[in-house]
Design an enzyme around this catalytic site. Sequence first.
Site, PDB file in Angstrom:
ATOM      1  N   ASP A   1     -32.165  47.717 -28.354  1.00 51.13           N
ATOM      2  CA  ASP A   1     -32.942  47.319 -29.538  1.00 51.13           C
ATOM      3  C   ASP A   1     -32.203  47.653 -30.829  1.00 51.13           C
ATOM      4  O   ASP A   1     -31.439  48.614 -30.883  1.00 51.13           O
ATOM      5  CB  ASP A   1     -34.311  48.025 -29.485  1.00 51.13           C
ATOM      6  CG  ASP A   1     -35.311  47.397 -30.434  1.00 51.13           C
ATOM      7  OD1 ASP A   1     -35.123  46.229 -30.847  1.00 51.13           O
ATOM      8  OD2 ASP A   1     -36.291  48.082 -30.771  1.00 51.13           O
TER       9      ASP A   1
ATOM     10  N   GLY B   1     -31.053  43.243 -34.963  1.00 48.28           N
ATOM     11  CA  GLY B   1     -31.417  42.594 -36.226  1.00 48.28           C
ATOM     12  C   GLY B   1     -31.264  43.555 -37.400  1.00 48.28           C
ATOM     13  O   GLY B   1     -30.708  43.207 -38.447  1.00 48.28           O
ATOM     14  N   ARG B   2     -31.728  44.800 -37.219  1.00 43.36           N
ATOM     15  CA  ARG B   2     -31.625  45.781 -38.303  1.00 43.36           C
ATOM     16  C   ARG B   2     -30.180  46.185 -38.558  1.00 43.36           C
ATOM     17  O   ARG B   2     -29.783  46.420 -39.695  1.00 43.36           O
ATOM     18  CB  ARG B   2     -32.487  47.008 -37.966  1.00 43.36           C
ATOM     19  CG  ARG B   2     -33.955  46.791 -38.286  1.00 43.36           C
ATOM     20  CD  ARG B   2     -34.830  47.825 -37.650  1.00 43.36           C
ATOM     21  NE  ARG B   2     -35.003  47.563 -36.217  1.00 43.36           N
ATOM     22  CZ  ARG B   2     -35.614  48.378 -35.378  1.00 43.36           C
ATOM     23  NH1 ARG B   2     -36.086  49.526 -35.830  1.00 43.36           N
ATOM     24  NH2 ARG B   2     -35.756  48.049 -34.116  1.00 43.36           N
TER      25      ARG B   2
ATOM     26  N   HIS C   1     -26.744  40.323 -32.775  1.00 41.61           N
ATOM     27  CA  HIS C   1     -26.837  40.015 -31.338  1.00 41.61           C
ATOM     28  C   HIS C   1     -25.435  39.867 -30.727  1.00 41.61           C
ATOM     29  O   HIS C   1     -25.185  40.315 -29.612  1.00 41.61           O
ATOM     30  CB  HIS C   1     -27.647  38.736 -31.121  1.00 41.61           C
ATOM     31  CG  HIS C   1     -29.089  38.848 -31.546  1.00 41.61           C
ATOM     32  ND1 HIS C   1     -29.867  39.936 -31.231  1.00 41.61           N
ATOM     33  CD2 HIS C   1     -29.888  38.012 -32.268  1.00 41.61           C
ATOM     34  CE1 HIS C   1     -31.088  39.772 -31.735  1.00 41.61           C
ATOM     35  NE2 HIS C   1     -31.117  38.619 -32.376  1.00 41.61           N
TER      36      HIS C   1
ATOM     37  N   LEU D   1     -21.665  48.399  -8.532  1.00 41.59           N
ATOM     38  CA  LEU D   1     -22.777  48.626  -9.480  1.00 41.59           C
ATOM     39  C   LEU D   1     -23.662  47.396  -9.416  1.00 41.59           C
ATOM     40  O   LEU D   1     -23.158  46.271  -9.393  1.00 41.59           O
ATOM     41  CB  LEU D   1     -22.228  48.770 -10.908  1.00 41.59           C
ATOM     42  CG  LEU D   1     -23.287  48.732 -12.034  1.00 41.59           C
ATOM     43  CD1 LEU D   1     -24.045  50.056 -12.122  1.00 41.59           C
ATOM     44  CD2 LEU D   1     -22.643  48.428 -13.387  1.00 41.59           C
TER      45      LEU D   1
ATOM     46  N   SER E   1     -42.291  48.480 -24.798  1.00 38.17           N
ATOM     47  CA  SER E   1     -42.272  47.039 -25.077  1.00 38.17           C
ATOM     48  C   SER E   1     -42.279  46.212 -23.788  1.00 38.17           C
ATOM     49  O   SER E   1     -41.514  45.241 -23.661  1.00 38.17           O
ATOM     50  CB  SER E   1     -41.083  46.653 -25.969  1.00 38.17           C
ATOM     51  OG  SER E   1     -41.144  47.340 -27.191  1.00 38.17           O
TER      52      SER E   1
HETATM   53  C1  IPE Z   1     -37.656  44.887 -26.724  1.00 33.73           C
HETATM   54  O1  IPE Z   1     -37.305  44.841 -28.067  1.00 33.73           O
HETATM   55  C2  IPE Z   1     -37.042  43.736 -25.992  1.00 33.73           C
HETATM   56  C3  IPE Z   1     -35.588  43.774 -25.848  1.00 33.73           C
HETATM   57  C4  IPE Z   1     -34.802  44.749 -26.245  1.00 33.73           C
HETATM   58  C5  IPE Z   1     -35.011  42.642 -25.173  1.00 33.73           C
HETATM   59  P1  IPE Z   1     -38.261  44.176 -29.152  1.00 33.73           P
HETATM   60  O2  IPE Z   1     -37.542  44.314 -30.454  1.00 33.73           O
HETATM   61  O3  IPE Z   1     -38.648  42.800 -28.756  1.00 33.73           O
HETATM   62  O4  IPE Z   1     -39.553  45.099 -29.094  1.00 33.73           O
HETATM   63  P2  IPE Z   1     -40.677  45.388 -30.176  1.00 33.73           P
HETATM   64  O5  IPE Z   1     -41.207  44.042 -30.617  1.00 33.73           O
HETATM   65  O6  IPE Z   1     -40.031  46.111 -31.314  1.00 33.73           O
HETATM   66  O7  IPE Z   1     -41.678  46.236 -29.465  1.00 33.73           O
HETATM   67  C1  IPE Z   2     -32.746  43.638 -29.731  1.00 40.87           C
HETATM   68  O1  IPE Z   2     -32.593  43.651 -31.108  1.00 40.87           O
HETATM   69  C2  IPE Z   2     -32.388  42.311 -29.111  1.00 40.87           C
HETATM   70  C3  IPE Z   2     -33.529  41.555 -28.577  1.00 40.87           C
HETATM   71  C4  IPE Z   2     -34.782  41.941 -28.628  1.00 40.87           C
HETATM   72  C5  IPE Z   2     -33.231  40.306 -27.951  1.00 40.87           C
HETATM   73  P1  IPE Z   2     -33.708  43.075 -32.052  1.00 40.87           P
HETATM   74  O2  IPE Z   2     -33.421  41.622 -32.299  1.00 40.87           O
HETATM   75  O3  IPE Z   2     -35.059  43.382 -31.572  1.00 40.87           O
HETATM   76  O4  IPE Z   2     -33.403  43.865 -33.390  1.00 40.87           O
HETATM   77  P2  IPE Z   2     -34.463  44.532 -34.365  1.00 40.87           P
HETATM   78  O5  IPE Z   2     -35.348  45.381 -33.536  1.00 40.87           O
HETATM   79  O6  IPE Z   2     -35.203  43.392 -35.019  1.00 40.87           O
HETATM   80  O7  IPE Z   2     -33.638  45.295 -35.330  1.00 40.87           O
HETATM   81 MG    MG Z   3     -36.348  44.911 -31.817  1.00 47.19          MG
END
Ligand code: IPE
Ligand code: IPE
Ligand code: MG
Length: 263
Positions: free
Chosen positions: A29, A32-33, A46, A140, A205
């Site tokens: 996770d 995006g941030r 990503h 693995l 999540s």
């Molecule tokens: C969980 O992350 C899903 C993945 C890492 C693929 P999200 O970013 O979707 O989760 P929430 O929305 O913050 O709970």
């Molecule tokens: C995790 O990063 C990747 C997926 C959920 C596919 P995010 O895209 O959720 O990034 P944030 O949480 O918005 O920063």
């Molecule tokens: Mg996220």
Amino acid sequence: MSSLAKDDTAPPAQQRLPGAPVHVGVIMDGNGRWAARRGLPRIEGHRRGVEALRETVRAAIEFGLDYLTVYGFSMENWNRPVEEVADLMGLLKRFIRNDLNELHKGGVKVKVIGARDNLKPDIRALLEEAENITVRNTRLTLIVAFNYGGRQEIAAAARALAQEVAAGHIEVTDIDEAVFARHLDTAGIPDPDLIIRTSGEQRLSNFLMWQAAYAEFVFLPMHWPDFDRQAFLAAMAEFSARERRFGGVPGQYGKTLADVVKT
Ligand code: IPE
Ligand code: IPE
Ligand code: MG
């Protein structure tokens, strides 16, 4: 490792340390941030996340893990803007096309968990190809949770069991934890010992809801693109210092790695 390994040229995995996990789950996770903080589009986060995934798989082999489950796309991630969903689908396709060969050579068996029916045919075909080509590898097992939801997986297992009862194949009283687990996507895979989540969020999540019953959790403040071998090692060390009790009393389930090192 078993002599059934398809690729005999792959280097031997490091001997597993006492107290080290067999199965690690990773909630990748914060892409995006990570990007937003740098003024970059989310897709760039990503892309960098895929690089972190590569390093993580290599480290998992080096650490001697048997199973690594990575959360790539949740069923709830369909709620994202269509462009981002398309970008994520594109990245998955590129990851499999570019990396399948290296994974196979490294002795990695790929298994995908999650629903397939609402994925585009080209993606479904790639997932099947990745599984089929690597099915006999034993170094693995890389489990990719894609279009995955823990609650949906549990509901699907309940449906399948209800159908078996309705068809007269099993009795209601036959259904216990072990039978239920065999109807999950993770049938035959041991539960995760350790689940790591990056980005500072402290929630599942919808990841491995059933399987995580006795997992240890390590939540890291760093975003996923910054995760590397060092961070992985630190999370493993934290895991090894914990005492798992499984409902028992202290000391009942043997020593932690920290105890072994001390004595
Ligand atoms: C969980 O992350 C899903 C993945 C890492 C693929 P999200 O970013 O979707 O989760 P929430 O929305 O913050 O709970
Ligand atoms: C995790 O990063 C990747 C997926 C959920 C596919 P995010 O895209 O959720 O990034 P944030 O949480 O918005 O920063
Ligand atoms: Mg996220």
